[in-house]
Design a protein around this motif. Structure first.
Motif, PDB file in Angstrom:
ATOM      1  N   ALA A  46      33.712  47.752  39.132  1.00 11.29           N
ATOM      2  CA  ALA A  46      33.894  46.302  39.240  1.00 11.29           C
ATOM      3  C   ALA A  46      34.913  45.828  38.218  1.00 11.29           C
ATOM      4  O   ALA A  46      35.789  45.011  38.521  1.00 11.29           O
ATOM      5  CB  ALA A  46      32.567  45.595  39.025  1.00 11.29           C
ATOM      6  N   LEU A  47      34.801  46.368  36.998  1.00 12.28           N
ATOM      7  CA  LEU A  47      35.737  45.971  35.944  1.00 12.28           C
ATOM      8  C   LEU A  47      37.156  46.339  36.315  1.00 12.28           C
ATOM      9  O   LEU A  47      38.094  45.558  36.136  1.00 12.28           O
ATOM     10  CB  LEU A  47      35.359  46.677  34.642  1.00 12.28           C
ATOM     11  CG  LEU A  47      34.126  46.139  33.947  1.00 12.28           C
ATOM     12  CD1 LEU A  47      33.599  47.131  32.952  1.00 12.28           C
ATOM     13  CD2 LEU A  47      34.484  44.857  33.241  1.00 12.28           C
ATOM     14  N   ILE A  48      37.311  47.571  36.834  1.00  6.80           N
ATOM     15  CA  ILE A  48      38.659  48.028  37.147  1.00  6.80           C
ATOM     16  C   ILE A  48      39.248  47.191  38.277  1.00  6.80           C
ATOM     17  O   ILE A  48      40.413  46.797  38.232  1.00  6.80           O
ATOM     18  CB  ILE A  48      38.635  49.533  37.480  1.00  6.80           C
ATOM     19  CG1 ILE A  48      38.212  50.289  36.214  1.00  6.80           C
ATOM     20  CG2 ILE A  48      39.995  50.007  37.956  1.00  6.80           C
ATOM     21  CD1 ILE A  48      38.064  51.758  36.362  1.00  6.80           C
ATOM     22  N   ILE A  49      38.413  46.848  39.290  1.00  3.66           N
ATOM     23  CA  ILE A  49      38.932  46.023  40.393  1.00  3.66           C
ATOM     24  C   ILE A  49      39.367  44.649  39.873  1.00  3.66           C
ATOM     25  O   ILE A  49      40.443  44.155  40.228  1.00  3.66           O
ATOM     26  CB  ILE A  49      37.877  45.879  41.511  1.00  3.66           C
ATOM     27  CG1 ILE A  49      37.635  47.225  42.169  1.00  3.66           C
ATOM     28  CG2 ILE A  49      38.327  44.865  42.553  1.00  3.66           C
ATOM     29  CD1 ILE A  49      36.518  47.219  43.163  1.00  3.66           C
ATOM     30  N   VAL A  50      38.553  44.028  39.011  1.00  7.72           N
ATOM     31  CA  VAL A  50      38.947  42.726  38.475  1.00  7.72           C
ATOM     32  C   VAL A  50      40.233  42.867  37.668  1.00  7.72           C
ATOM     33  O   VAL A  50      41.134  42.025  37.745  1.00  7.72           O
ATOM     34  CB  VAL A  50      37.823  42.117  37.616  1.00  7.72           C
ATOM     35  CG1 VAL A  50      38.292  40.839  36.970  1.00  7.72           C
ATOM     36  CG2 VAL A  50      36.620  41.824  38.460  1.00  7.72           C
ATOM     37  N   GLY A  51      40.351  43.960  36.906  1.00  6.99           N
ATOM     38  CA  GLY A  51      41.577  44.204  36.155  1.00  6.99           C
ATOM     39  C   GLY A  51      42.782  44.249  37.067  1.00  6.99           C
ATOM     40  O   GLY A  51      43.827  43.645  36.775  1.00  6.99           O
ATOM     41  N   VAL A  52      42.637  44.923  38.206  1.00 14.29           N
ATOM     42  CA  VAL A  52      43.758  45.030  39.146  1.00 14.29           C
ATOM     43  C   VAL A  52      44.055  43.677  39.786  1.00 14.29           C
ATOM     44  O   VAL A  52      45.227  43.314  39.963  1.00 14.29           O
ATOM     45  CB  VAL A  52      43.440  46.107  40.218  1.00 14.29           C
ATOM     46  CG1 VAL A  52      44.509  46.090  41.290  1.00 14.29           C
ATOM     47  CG2 VAL A  52      43.374  47.470  39.569  1.00 14.29           C
ATOM     48  N   ILE A  53      42.993  42.891  40.091  1.00  8.73           N
ATOM     49  CA  ILE A  53      43.219  41.554  40.660  1.00  8.73           C
ATOM     50  C   ILE A  53      44.023  40.706  39.683  1.00  8.73           C
ATOM     51  O   ILE A  53      44.965  40.002  40.063  1.00  8.73           O
ATOM     52  CB  ILE A  53      41.877  40.865  41.003  1.00  8.73           C
ATOM     53  CG1 ILE A  53      41.205  41.586  42.168  1.00  8.73           C
ATOM     54  CG2 ILE A  53      42.087  39.401  41.343  1.00  8.73           C
ATOM     55  CD1 ILE A  53      39.858  41.022  42.515  1.00  8.73           C
TER      56      ILE A  53
END
Lengths: 224, 204
Positions: A201-208
């Motif tokens: 989840a953290l990595i996806i938010v980082g990419v967003i």
């Protein structure tokens, strides 16, 4: 239940739509998104996004709580003594959260079990407190209410996007329905177990955040 | 032995940050330098260590269904559990205020260093989260609840110090501009979380 209240409230303020109110509603969706730009309310945003259904319920609950607490606090903002305002705000937010929690337990019990402590944690959700401090303490009730709705929507947008990605890649489903056909699995496609685990989840938010900032260079951190 | 198990589990396996993302807001905001991170971490350990046992007592003698039976038989089936959110947050806000006063009186140097962070702990999700997890998991004794509170605090402190140290170093690397600051911090936290997952399934 929750959707209904939102819809009716929109109908009531239909004649009130002015440039300013429209801006209040639209800005949190992108330019001042509570999660990716204001860094508010990340705690719950990441923990409930394994599947789409709980995250939609969560987004609606946060929207209702933010909107109504904004309205109530803004209505009594001139009578709150400055020194104890945090406690007053916490009490009002806690009362609203109890209402939402009891409502969820009554109508969608399984989702409420899935969300476990995170409904209670809306009280300390920084979005609610942040908007109360930054907006409701200095504005009239109606704009505050719209600001709450807008920020709730911005929060919900990120939640839905993250949970859709995680559910699609993690378990091959959307909203609990199978999306990826069986032939894919027969050809050797496998669900990505990592997407279900919390760090993803953290990595996806980082990419967003990465995508959003490269499209809108105004938002880039200048510091270092 | 049971206590050691709860303690280690709360630090590593069920780490507040990496497994539940509690207290992320201050975690991301205050992790720019190691010095501030250590100060805030210690304050969180302290507040969690005090507020979780107090909430446990509150839960046991006031809020649980039938918990008021010690008062008189009339209350034997009163269920006040719907009040738990508002009671817990009130207790936590009060404890934080108390801690602030104590620290100001007896350790002015620490008070100066913590500054604004101390009152902000009241709205840190990790504290209320600790109290709510304690309620959900139904720890059976006061000492178990205390150990759980301290363990979660230590885990939170470890996590913020680790991230602060990495962020101090990463200032020297060449990160793509849109990813600088917040973006890369999220990804680092995710990678740290993956590292912490190797503790999963530890039994003592």
């Amino acid at each position: 239940m929750t959707t209904q209240t939102v819809e009716t409230s929109k109908k009531i303020k239909a004649p009130l739509i002015s440039e300013r109110n429209k801006k209040l509603l639209a800005e949190p969706l992108n330019e001042s998104n509570p999660i990716t730009v204001q860094i508010l309310g990340i705690c719950s945003a990441l923990a409930v996004t394994v599947q789409m259904k709980p995250s939609i319920v969560m987004a609606l609950s946060v929207m209702v709580v933010t909107a109504f607490s904004n309205m109530v606090i803004s209505a009594i903002r001139n009578t709150i003594p400055d020194r104890i305002r945090i406690i007053v705000q916490l009490v009002i937010v806690a009362a609203l959260v109890i209402l939402v929690d009891q409502m969820l337990k009554a109508f969608v019990y399984d989702v409420s079990k899935q969300l476990s402590v995170f409904v209670g944690l809306i009280i300390t959700n920084c979005i609610v407190m942040g908007r109360l401090e930054a907006f409701a303490m200095g504005n009239k009730p109606v704009p505050s209410f719209i600001d709450g709705i807008g920020n709730g929507l911005g929060y919900g947008l990120i939640l839905v996007v993250v949970s859709a990605i995680r559910e699609l890649f993690g378990s091959g489903k959307l909203m609990g329905y199978k999306v990826i056909p069986d032939t894919f699995y027969e050809m050797g496609y496998q669900n990505n177990g990592l997407a279900i685990l919390p760090p993803m989840a953290l990595i996806i938010v980082g990419v967003i955040i990465w995508i959003q900032r490269s499209r809108n260079p105004k938002l880039i951190d200048q510091g270092k | 032995m049971d206590h050691v198990n709860i303690f280690v589990k709360a630090i590593f396996v069920e780490n507040m940050i990496f497994a539940y993302f509690l207290g992320m807001c201050s975690y991301l905001a205050i992790s720019k330098t190691v010095k501030n991170a250590v100060g805030l971490g210690i304050a969180v350990i302290f507040v969690l260590g005090v507020s979780v046992p107090v909430c446990y007592l509150l839960e046991k003698y006031m809020l649980k269904p039938g918990a008021l039976a010690w008062l008189s038989d009339e209350f034997a089936d009163t269920d006040l559990s719907f009040l738990s959110f508002i009671m817990f947050i009130a207790i936590i806000a009060a404890i934080v205020q108390l801690v602030e006063m104590i620290v100001e009186k007896f350790a002015p140097a620490l008070y100066g260093a913590l500054g604004i962070f101390l009152p902000l702990i009241a709205v840190n999700c990790a504290i209320l989260g600790g109290a709510l997890f304690m309620q959900e998991r139904e720890y059976s004794t006061l000492s178990e609840a205390t150990v759980f509170g301290l363990g979660s605090g230590v885990g939170w402190c470890l996590a913020i110090v680790a991230l602060a140290a990495i962020r101090e170093k990463i200032r020297y690397s060449n990160i793509p501009a849109p990813l600088r600051g917040l973006g890369i911090t999220f990804i680092i936290t995710g990678l740290l979380g993956i590292a912490f997952m190797s503790f999963m399934g530890i039994q003592l």
